[in-house]
Design a protein around this motif. Sequence first.
Motif, PDB file in Angstrom:
ATOM      1  N   THR A 215       0.841  -1.199   0.000  1.00  0.00           N
ATOM      2  CA  THR A 215       0.000   0.000   0.000  1.00  0.00           C
ATOM      3  C   THR A 215       0.876   1.250   0.000  1.00  0.00           C
ATOM      4  OG1 THR A 215      -1.739  -1.161   1.206  1.00  0.00           O
ATOM      5  CG2 THR A 215      -1.832   1.249   1.200  1.00  0.00           C
ATOM      6  N   VAL A 217       0.910   5.321   0.435  1.00  0.00           N
ATOM      7  CA  VAL A 217       0.135   6.373   1.091  1.00  0.00           C
ATOM      8  C   VAL A 217       0.632   7.738   0.624  1.00  0.00           C
ATOM      9  CG1 VAL A 217      -0.480   7.430   3.303  1.00  0.00           C
ATOM     10  CG2 VAL A 217      -0.348   4.943   3.113  1.00  0.00           C
ATOM     11  N   GLN A 289      -1.601   2.146   7.678  1.00  0.00           N
ATOM     12  CA  GLN A 289      -2.202   1.214   6.726  1.00  0.00           C
ATOM     13  C   GLN A 289      -1.291   0.953   5.529  1.00  0.00           C
ATOM     14  OE1 GLN A 289      -6.304   2.274   5.651  1.00  0.00           O
ATOM     15  NE2 GLN A 289      -6.393   3.621   7.429  1.00  0.00           N
ATOM     16  N   GLY A 290      -0.203   1.728   5.406  1.00  0.00           N
ATOM     17  CA  GLY A 290       0.637   1.644   4.225  1.00  0.00           C
ATOM     18  C   GLY A 290       1.999   1.043   4.478  1.00  0.00           C
ATOM     19  N   ASP A 291       2.728   0.870   3.389  1.00  0.00           N
ATOM     20  CA  ASP A 291       4.105   0.358   3.425  1.00  0.00           C
ATOM     21  C   ASP A 291       5.088   1.381   2.860  1.00  0.00           C
ATOM     22  OD1 ASP A 291       3.412  -2.565   4.114  1.00  0.00           O
ATOM     23  OD2 ASP A 291       2.210  -2.207   2.325  1.00  0.00           O
ATOM     24  N   TYR A 293       5.512   5.608   1.680  1.00  0.00           N
ATOM     25  CA  TYR A 293       4.961   6.961   1.627  1.00  0.00           C
ATOM     26  C   TYR A 293       5.529   7.653   0.402  1.00  0.00           C
ATOM     27  CZ  TYR A 293       3.456  11.634   2.674  1.00  0.00           C
ATOM     28  OH  TYR A 293       2.846  12.866   2.579  1.00  0.00           O
ATOM     29  N   LEU A 314       7.103   3.604   7.596  1.00  0.00           N
ATOM     30  CA  LEU A 314       6.930   3.576   6.145  1.00  0.00           C
ATOM     31  C   LEU A 314       8.243   3.894   5.450  1.00  0.00           C
ATOM     32  CD1 LEU A 314       3.938   3.893   7.159  1.00  0.00           C
ATOM     33  CD2 LEU A 314       3.509   5.144   5.039  1.00  0.00           C
TER      34      LEU A 314
END
Length: 495
Positions: A215, A217, A289-291, A293, A314
């Motif tokens: 994911t 972000v 929620q992400g991996d 940025y 991130l």
Amino acid sequence: MPYNIAMVSDFFFPQPGGVESHIYQLSTKLIDRGHKVIIITHAYKGRTGVRYLTNGLKVYHVPFLVIYREATMPTLFSFFPIFRNIIVREQIQIVHGHASLSSFCCEAILHARTMGLRTVFTDHSLFGFADAGSILTNKLLKFILSDVDHVVCVSHTCKENTVLRASLDPLMVSVIPNAVVAENFRPLSYPTTDNVAGQAPRPAPRIIGPNDTITIVVISRLFYNKGIDLLIAAIPRILKSHPNVRVIIGGSGPKAIDLEQMLERNMLQDKVAMLGPVRHEEVREVMVQGDIYLHPSLTEAFGTVLVEAASCGLYVVCTRVGGIPEVLPQHMTTFAKPEEDDLVQATGKAIAALRSNKVRTERFHDQVKMMYSWTDVARRTERVYNGISGAISELEFYGHYPDAGWDAVRGRTRSFALIDRLKRYYGCGIWAGKLFCMCVVIDYLLFVFLEMLWPRANIDIARSWPKKQVPHPDAAAATKGNLTRSTRDRLRASA
């Protein structure tokens, strides 16, 4: 020594942003160090008058006309009466302005010098030199900073930019970066690899398989200077090359419509989620929620959001512009040129690095926590206040004594005498210098008129917020009976 400080800027909460967060965090930490701090900003929707925030931080919301992106209309002199009233009421000694595009900031520095107060300016942005808007902005900045006591920039790139724009002595400019409250940007809890007694548990490495979803972000204001056009061009290519990737975009602005049209054209609604405006206290919930940025900004003086993202664990992909290369170490970032092809390629490298598990993102939080601290920012800012107030010597503050050629007019210790101030402004240009001198004279005459019409004796002094009494360490020991009789007698006498 404690100071009474007024932070002045058009940009403050409830509007989210890096300048707003910087002012709030710096003010609260200065209060913790024993100073009195108030904030002067314009009225926001539903916020007019005086508000109290955490730790007794007082905010004056002055009702002025807002013209563009929460910046008030420049008036130069109409702000002076209410500004003087606030300064006298709060017994302010130092006026600290933030952001060169803030009308309140620029006008407050001018009025504060007329009132005989020490001034500090913090620049948070980068500007060009060629276009008409930059030329006008730079000339106005040179006008304001001709009589400022000290300037603070958030990065070394920002310092070089400000020194050139305002023709400043580099020794009058300090670099104090932004920071982050690391406790508010913690990554999700992962299982621990070991839990040896007496040692803090360490998060286990996060293993990402070749078919796991990654994911990306993006949290930003959706404006041109934030690289949103670059993002619009890059997202379809990134998702086409990497099927197991999804994107989360948070933020608002005029480019939101262009983003939505791009999603419709490429039918990417199932892979890209647009959250709209994100409150600052909700940023962490989105980031974890992400991996990766992704930060495609075209210009940036510092980029606090990069520190927040790394603190959340991130991996950061960002453009190599402005002060961004100074923010994080290389093992936390992949840099790209502000070009579509290079941004797509850099994002692909980051995805490959995560899938090969070469990047230990679980360690980022502890590393960021050691690098950035608002307490350290407040301590360094306090040293600037000590330097301009004479609490420390020029040798200690600047590193050496000023040259023999530096007098009270050109030197770093700014004189409040009107003739000396006019000499400084006169050097701003053939025509601009005369215009600036005229403005300063009018400002001084207005100040004299206000002093006669509304004497300071008729202005009520505001009571300071009561501070918690920290117990003396000897007193704490006395309660346990660990002191000698002479120490107990000394404590009773002081009480």
